[in-house]
Write a protein that holds these residues in place. Structure first.
Motif, PDB file in Angstrom:
ATOM      1  N   GLY A 285       0.797  -1.226   0.000  1.00  0.00           N
ATOM      2  CA  GLY A 285       0.000   0.000   0.000  1.00  0.00           C
ATOM      3  C   GLY A 285       0.819   1.260   0.000  1.00  0.00           C
ATOM      4  O   GLY A 285       0.448   2.249   0.632  1.00  0.00           O
ATOM      5  N   VAL A 286       1.947   1.260  -0.733  1.00  0.00           N
ATOM      6  CA  VAL A 286       2.824   2.426  -0.774  1.00  0.00           C
ATOM      7  C   VAL A 286       3.052   2.839  -2.216  1.00  0.00           C
ATOM      8  O   VAL A 286       2.788   2.090  -3.156  1.00  0.00           O
ATOM      9  CB  VAL A 286       4.178   2.140  -0.088  1.00  0.00           C
ATOM     10  CG1 VAL A 286       3.984   1.810   1.368  1.00  0.00           C
ATOM     11  CG2 VAL A 286       4.893   0.981  -0.805  1.00  0.00           C
ATOM     12  N   GLY A 287       3.563   4.048  -2.410  1.00  0.00           N
ATOM     13  CA  GLY A 287       3.892   4.530  -3.738  1.00  0.00           C
ATOM     14  C   GLY A 287       5.324   4.206  -4.094  1.00  0.00           C
ATOM     15  O   GLY A 287       6.139   3.850  -3.241  1.00  0.00           O
ATOM     16  N   ALA A 288       5.631   4.327  -5.376  1.00  0.00           N
ATOM     17  CA  ALA A 288       6.991   4.063  -5.851  1.00  0.00           C
ATOM     18  C   ALA A 288       7.164   4.690  -7.213  1.00  0.00           C
ATOM     19  O   ALA A 288       6.202   4.912  -7.945  1.00  0.00           O
ATOM     20  CB  ALA A 288       7.269   2.558  -5.915  1.00  0.00           C
ATOM     21  N   GLY A 289       8.420   4.962  -7.566  1.00  0.00           N
ATOM     22  CA  GLY A 289       8.718   5.419  -8.918  1.00  0.00           C
ATOM     23  C   GLY A 289       8.312   6.856  -9.190  1.00  0.00           C
ATOM     24  O   GLY A 289       7.985   7.193 -10.323  1.00  0.00           O
ATOM     25  N   GLY A 290       8.330   7.721  -8.181  1.00  0.00           N
ATOM     26  CA  GLY A 290       8.076   9.136  -8.420  1.00  0.00           C
ATOM     27  C   GLY A 290       6.674   9.599  -8.105  1.00  0.00           C
ATOM     28  O   GLY A 290       6.293  10.712  -8.457  1.00  0.00           O
ATOM     29  N   THR A 294      -0.420   4.507  -5.162  1.00  0.00           N
ATOM     30  CA  THR A 294      -0.030   3.096  -5.095  1.00  0.00           C
ATOM     31  C   THR A 294      -0.279   2.404  -6.429  1.00  0.00           C
ATOM     32  O   THR A 294      -1.434   2.242  -6.836  1.00  0.00           O
ATOM     33  CB  THR A 294      -0.812   2.371  -3.989  1.00  0.00           C
ATOM     34  OG1 THR A 294      -0.554   3.002  -2.732  1.00  0.00           O
ATOM     35  CG2 THR A 294      -0.391   0.909  -3.910  1.00  0.00           C
ATOM     36  N   PRO A 295       0.761   1.984  -7.116  1.00  0.00           N
ATOM     37  CA  PRO A 295       0.577   1.264  -8.382  1.00  0.00           C
ATOM     38  C   PRO A 295       0.212  -0.203  -8.139  1.00  0.00           C
ATOM     39  O   PRO A 295       0.755  -0.845  -7.252  1.00  0.00           O
ATOM     40  CB  PRO A 295       1.940   1.392  -9.067  1.00  0.00           C
ATOM     41  CG  PRO A 295       2.908   1.564  -7.944  1.00  0.00           C
ATOM     42  CD  PRO A 295       2.180   2.254  -6.828  1.00  0.00           C
ATOM     43  N   ASP A 296      -0.691  -0.707  -8.941  1.00  0.00           N
ATOM     44  CA  ASP A 296      -1.146  -2.097  -8.858  1.00  0.00           C
ATOM     45  C   ASP A 296      -0.937  -2.739 -10.224  1.00  0.00           C
ATOM     46  O   ASP A 296      -1.553  -2.315 -11.207  1.00  0.00           O
ATOM     47  CB  ASP A 296      -2.627  -2.123  -8.458  1.00  0.00           C
ATOM     48  CG  ASP A 296      -3.120  -3.543  -8.152  1.00  0.00           C
ATOM     49  OD1 ASP A 296      -2.502  -4.500  -8.649  1.00  0.00           O
ATOM     50  OD2 ASP A 296      -4.120  -3.673  -7.427  1.00  0.00           O
ATOM     51  N   TYR A 297      -0.072  -3.733 -10.304  1.00  0.00           N
ATOM     52  CA  TYR A 297       0.192  -4.370 -11.595  1.00  0.00           C
ATOM     53  C   TYR A 297       0.536  -5.836 -11.397  1.00  0.00           C
ATOM     54  O   TYR A 297       1.012  -6.256 -10.334  1.00  0.00           O
ATOM     55  CB  TYR A 297       1.315  -3.654 -12.348  1.00  0.00           C
ATOM     56  CG  TYR A 297       2.591  -3.446 -11.580  1.00  0.00           C
ATOM     57  CD1 TYR A 297       3.606  -4.393 -11.587  1.00  0.00           C
ATOM     58  CD2 TYR A 297       2.785  -2.270 -10.840  1.00  0.00           C
ATOM     59  CE1 TYR A 297       4.778  -4.192 -10.878  1.00  0.00           C
ATOM     60  CE2 TYR A 297       3.949  -2.065 -10.127  1.00  0.00           C
ATOM     61  CZ  TYR A 297       4.951  -3.030 -10.150  1.00  0.00           C
ATOM     62  OH  TYR A 297       6.104  -2.836  -9.436  1.00  0.00           O
TER      63      TYR A 297
END
Length: 793
Positions: A285-290, A294-297
């Protein structure tokens, strides 16, 4: 006492057996690409370990000690080849596929020895500007995020101007000029969160654990490659273990949580290989990459080899991926790379390719390989904007709607024959049928014609259409002498959209001046269709929606390359290449302006107000590249690449300008070392580092006064790409450990990858902020720790 001695012997035997594993693979003829039965494979530096290939060219070496091993492969009448640094772990068998080249003269015994290295591409018809890479490189280099695109950014002639995406600029060309191929067929951008017409994305959907050694080409590529003016990723999936079942579990910040299985299938030496991944940051449940969102893939990749039968060899391969992310304005930082505080944005995308490959031998020297595949690439993007946010008059309006889908049917087939040990011929055809369903509405920079107080939600694309491309080709390799090789061919390209047909000659020449010195020359004419979002733009004329750009012809690029390769010493080489690319037929506006299609592809989207374009634009790319490389041996490797280049274009106003990709220079230095530990020296501590210097990107300055008056960003297009951001600098460091189990068939590895160690503030963009009415600078990703753990059993 006898019982104790027997117990000690049994325990010692079990411990020693756990410190060995297998090496298997296939040996083929380099020119005919057919298996060599009876080839000898010997493990160097370990006596008594060897094998002879069977009728299918397959071999298995048993009881191979864990660690890095060296192989020697020989066959009567062929040049002997050595393969170094085959990594064997206690948890996973190693797979090595090798091609041998027939001696130039018909000799009865082997007299020549060569070393297989990454400097030689898999495709032997590629003369210049081509390099082979493998899974180990993708996962080894620091800062690479196990991403093929980011790996290529380390090579000469390549720059990656954006930390948040894996788009790559090849010799000053737009990232849209890149061709992705998987198992011989073109595929859409294999990335999560990709958009129509682009070739990159924030997170790769390609799982490197499935990749076999593949090629990356940057210029003057052979005639089997078409519809690209920049570069080519020619990728392939490896086959699964044909002898035993193996499993891998893995976790990483960007690669996610992964499970992989492989093993034998049926009784015809078939195998299966399947891997699934899900984003770790979504689970946490965290963000990443700028971004703080929260990205889900997730993605699923597979390769099923059904083995050889009377009808030939069939294999089924594919990748399926989905991704989504919600940018909620109340949760977004002001320096977020992708979102704004006064908007809620929602992005969903999907990517998929499924193909069936067939190969059948027609004789000892000829075969036909065919692939039929279907692929899809779709994305939905919506933006709801807050008007008068945090006031009593706050309201929300739909500001942007995009729903794009590209479905593709691809059929490829070629005939390959080795006429003799000097002459090889390959001829084939590629057919692609594109189904384009694209819809895009936006209020940005639009007037308020309906008088409701808001810019109108204007239709820029609304079309459901088809496009077919047919690409026949023929190419040959002629070994004129032991030292001189000629690669020549012709590629054709036809589009039914405007019934355009072009013929593209390709030529490559290699001359080995001396054992350690080689000269090479390459020439090629290359064409590519305009980006689909530009090609299918709408324009309203007398209340009717038309697509005035559909008549655009292919953009053309003529490539000229001269190279010099020097073997400095054992495991050391240097390479120098100089190139020039002449670009014509670029899309520009019919009235004088600074716009050119050569500047597209620097971001997620494309210009949406450039209709009525004509093929009158020009440009050029030129540069000098140096590579100095120490291949992995004696526990370490090193790579230094330097590129000095210039990328220019002219719009319809006739003024020569920088492209946004004209960084001017790129310098990369990578090095790494392994330190064996433990009594048996079978475990390893490793460290890698990467340093990158590059010129800043060129950009078009913002007209602040006009932007403040309009309420949205207005750029000074007459000064297009006239200013340059500060130089780019980044230092990455990676450390880790590999452990081979003493008691069972398992292996563990862990790494910590600290990206942008110095937290250098590299510029991402300078943009008008409608909330502050100022031009704000947003920086790229700062210091970011990545980690990974891998378990093999």
């Amino acid at each position: 006492m006898k019982t104790k001695i027997l117990l000690v012997l049994l325990l010692t035997s079990a411990w020693l057996s756990a410190q060995t594993n297998q090496i298997s693979g296939v040996i083929i003829d380099e020119q005919s690409e057919l298996p060599l039965a009876g080839a000898s494979v010997v493990l160097l530096e370990v006596e008594g370990v060897g094998a002879i290939t069977d009728f299918d060219g397959y071999f298995t070496l048993e009881d191979v000690p864990v660690g890095r091993q060296n192989l020697e492969i020989s066959y009567i009448g062929y040049e002997t080849r050595t393969i170094n640094n085959v990594v064997v772990t206690s948890g996973k068998a190693a797979v090595v596929n090798v091609s041998l080249i027939e001696s130039f003269d018909q000799l009865d015994e082997v007299i020549l020895t060569s070393k297989a290295s990454k400097r030689r591409p898999i495709n032997t018809l590629a003369t210049v500007s081509a390099r082979q890479f493998g899974m180990e490189e993708v996962t080894r280099f620091s800062g690479g995020r196990s991403d093929v695109g980011r790996l290529a950014a380390n090579y000469a002639g390549v720059s990656a101007p954006d930390d948040s995406r894996n788009d790559i600029v090849v010799r000053g060309n737009s990232p849209t000029g890149l061709l992705w191929r998987l198992e011989g067929i073109p595929i859409p951008s294999p990335n999560h969160y990709s958009t129509l017409g682009t070739t990159g994305g924030p997170v790769s959907a390609l799982n490197p654990n499935l990749l076999k050694n593949s090629d990356f080409l940057t210029s003057a590529f052979p005639s089997e490659y078409g519809n690209a003016v920049g570069g080519v990723f020619d990728l392939g999936f490896r086959t699964g273990n044909k002898d035993d079942y193996e499993y891998t579990g893995q976790v990483g910040i960007f690669t996610g949580v992964e499970a992989m299985a492989e093993g034998p299938l049926g009784n015809k030496r078939g195998s299966f290989l399947v891997a699934a991944r899900y984003s770790l940051v979504s689970l946490l449940g965290v963000g990443a990459g700028g971004t703080s969102a929260t990205p889900d893939y997730s993605d699923l990749s597979f390769n099923i080899d059904f083995g050889k039968g009377k009808a030939g060899n069939f294999s089924l391969f594919g990748i399926l991926g989905t991704s989504s992310i919600d940018f909620l304005g109340d949760d977004i930082d002001e320096d977020d790379l992708f979102a704004a505080e006064d908007e809620n944005a929602f992005a969903d995308s999907n990517f998929g390719v499924i193909g069936l490959k067939h190969q059948i031998a027609l004789s000892e020297n000829s075969f036909i390989r065919s692939v039929i595949a279907t692929s899809t690439n779709g994305n939905e993007f919506t933006v709801d904007r807050f008007i008068d946010k945090d006031t009593d008059q706050e309201r929300v309006i739909r500001f942007t709607e995009a729903d794009d889908t590209e479905n593709r049917l691809s059929v490829s087939s070629f005939f390959n024959t080795k006429i003799n040990n000097r002459l090889t011929l390959r001829t084939g055809v590629l057919f692609e049928s594109f189904g384009i369903d694209t819809n895009f509405k936006d209020r940005t920079e639009q007037p308020d014609l309906d008088g409701d107080g808001d810019p109108d939600l204007t239709i820029f694309r609304s079309i459901d259409d088809r496009l077919a491309l047919i690409q026949p080709y023929v190419q040959t390799q002629f070994r004129l002498s032991k030292s001189l090789t000629l690669n020549a061919g012709v590629h054709g390209q036809y589009s039914d959209l405007n019934e355009q047909f072009v013929i593209e000659p390709r030529l490559g020449l290699q001359y080995k001046v001396a054992p350690a010195h080689q000269l090479s020359f390459g020439f090629g004419v290359h064409h590519q269709n305009q980006p689909l979002p530009i090609l299918f733009l709408n324009q309203t004329v007398d209340g009717q929606q038309i697509q005035p750009n559909l008549g655009l012809d292919f953009v053309r690029s003529d490539h000229y390359v001269l190279g010099y390769d020097l073997k400095i010493a054992k495991d050391w080489r240097a390479k120098l290449e100089v190139y020039y690319q002449d670009l014509t037929n670029a899309a520009v506006e019919s009235t004088p302006s600074s716009y050119s299609g050569l500047t597209e592809g620097a971001d997620f989207g494309f210009n949406n107000d450039v209709t009525g374009l004509v093929n009158a634009g020009t440009g050029f790319n030129q540069g000098l590249e140096l590579t100095v490389e120490k291949f992995f041996s004696e526990g370490y490797y090193g790579l230094l690449t330097a590129s000095i280049f210039e990328s220019k274009y002219e719009g319809s106003d006739g003024i020569e300008r920088n492209t946004p990709f004209n960084n001017g220079y790129v310098l990369n230095f990578l090095t790494g070392r392994e330190f064996p530990i433990g009594k048996q020296k079978k475990d390893v501590i490793f460290a890698d580092t990467r340093v990158t210097f590059a010129g800043g990107r060129y950009f078009t300055p913002v007209d602040l006064a006009a932007s403040q008056a309009a309420g949205f960003e207005i750029t000074q297009d007459e000064l297009a790409f006239s200013q340059q951001y500060d130089d780019y600098f980044r230092w990455d460091v990676k450390v880790g450990i590999k452990l081979n189990s003493r008691s069972n068939k398992t292996a563990h590895s862990f790494y910590l990858d600290i990206q942008n160690l110095t937290n250098n503030e590299n510029v991402f963009v300078q943009r008008y902020n409608r909330l502050t009415n100022n031009i704000d600078q947003v920086n790229q990703i700062g210091l970011f720790p990545d980690f990974g753990y891998r378990f093999e059993f």
